[in-house]
Design an enzyme around this catalytic site. Structure first.
Site, short mmCIF file in Angstrom:
data_model
loop_
_atom_site.label_atom_id
_atom_site.label_comp_id
_atom_site.label_asym_id
_atom_site.label_seq_id
_atom_site.Cartn_x
_atom_site.Cartn_y
_atom_site.Cartn_z
N ASP A 45 116.29 36.69 35.94
CA ASP A 45 115.82 35.56 36.73
C ASP A 45 114.34 35.69 37.08
O ASP A 45 113.62 34.69 37.17
CB ASP A 45 116.65 35.42 38.01
N ASN A 122 112.91 29.24 43.96
CA ASN A 122 113.90 29.94 44.78
C ASN A 122 113.67 29.71 46.27
O ASN A 122 114.49 29.09 46.94
CB ASN A 122 113.88 31.45 44.49
N ARG A 148 110.81 32.84 67.42
CA ARG A 148 110.20 34.16 67.55
C ARG A 148 111.14 35.16 66.90
O ARG A 148 112.32 35.23 67.24
CB ARG A 148 109.97 34.53 69.01
N ASP A 150 111.45 38.02 63.12
CA ASP A 150 110.83 38.69 61.98
C ASP A 150 110.25 37.70 60.98
O ASP A 150 109.23 37.97 60.34
CB ASP A 150 111.84 39.59 61.28
#
Length: 264
Positions: A45, A122, A148, A150
């Site tokens: 892929d 993707n 808020r 990661d």
């Protein structure tokens, strides 16, 4: 018909690439790296993603077909032992076009830098380079939440089986022109509240991310990693363009899902 062949670069893929090129030229097709009508991706892929980005400006003219030389891929439906059969199909058989939706990512800056536009097959991810990501999220022009955490992952339906799935997002059929937004480790307290679940937006809804602080961002678009400075907003929506796959036989999406995640 003009064609190009992209290899993952390992020995097996390189040998198959040369075979396909030789066979198709013997059938009278023209090898053309600039304006191919069909691109044969040999690898996985990731190889097809790279091929798509090479020809994303030719979304209406170029179609793709994948041969997988490793694990079964979602975009590669032919196996190495079927190379001769595939070559004959390409040379002799009118193929069916199957189109999958893409997402458009537009990055605007607070300084004089030009607006940047990308297409993702993707997903697009956004993370802060310094501490937590803090973003206001608007949907259709209205404030939805202040995030808020990661980071955020915005995926296409065909990309919903990739990073999005690792974030517990839903698997969507590629016939659904939509965007899925999944959170990466959101922080929820009295100040910041998020929906806490992946959400799916239809093609006429635009998602706008607005930074709450002046930090640098790491933005990925499929396999590309971009460091962005002075970001004013990141706009994501279903693109007008679509990727075109050349289909010579059925390639059921749910069968691929089963083979990749369930079948022994």
């Amino acid at each position: 018909m003009n064609f190009n062949v992209r290899s993952r670069g390992d020995h097996t893929s390189n040998v198959l690439t040369q075979q396909v090129k030789t066979y198709l030229e013997e059938f009278g097709l023209t090898y053309d790296e600039e304006e191919p009508e069909i691109v044969i991706s040999i690898g996985g892929d990731g190889t097809l993603l790279e091929a798509f980005h090479q020809y994303s400006h030719r979304s209406d003219e170029t179609s793709f077909v994948g041969v997988h030389t490793g694990h079964l891929g979602f975009y590669a439906d032919w196996q190495p032992e079927e190379i001769e059969k595939l070559v004959i199909h390409i040379a002799k058989t009118p193929f069916k076009i199957v189109e999958y939706p893409l997402i458009e990512v537009v990055i605007r800056h607070t300084n004089e830098m030009e607006t940047e536009r990308y297409l993702a097959l993707n997903e697009c991810t956004v993370k802060s380079m310094e501490g937590s990501l803090v973003m206001d999220i608007e949907i259709k022009g209205d404030h939805f939440e202040t995030f808020r955490g990661d980071g955020l992952c915005l995926s296409t339906p065909s990309g919903s089986t990739a990073y999005n799935k690792a974030l517990n997002g839903a698997i969507l059929h590629p016939s659904l022109a939509s965007i899925q937004m999944a959170e990466m480790a959101s922080i929820n307290n009295r100040v910041y509240r998020t929906i806490g679940s992946p959400i799916v937006l239809p093609e006429h809804h635009t998602c706008l991310l607005k930074p709450k602080n002046d930090v640098d961002f790491q933005v990925t678009v499929d396999h590309l990693t971009l460091v962005q400075k002075k970001v004013k907003s990141i706009q994501v929506r279903v693109a007008n363009e679509k990727i075109r796959f050349a289909r010579f036989r059925p390639f059921p999406f749910w069968k691929r899902v089963k083979e990749s995640f369930i079948a022994e």
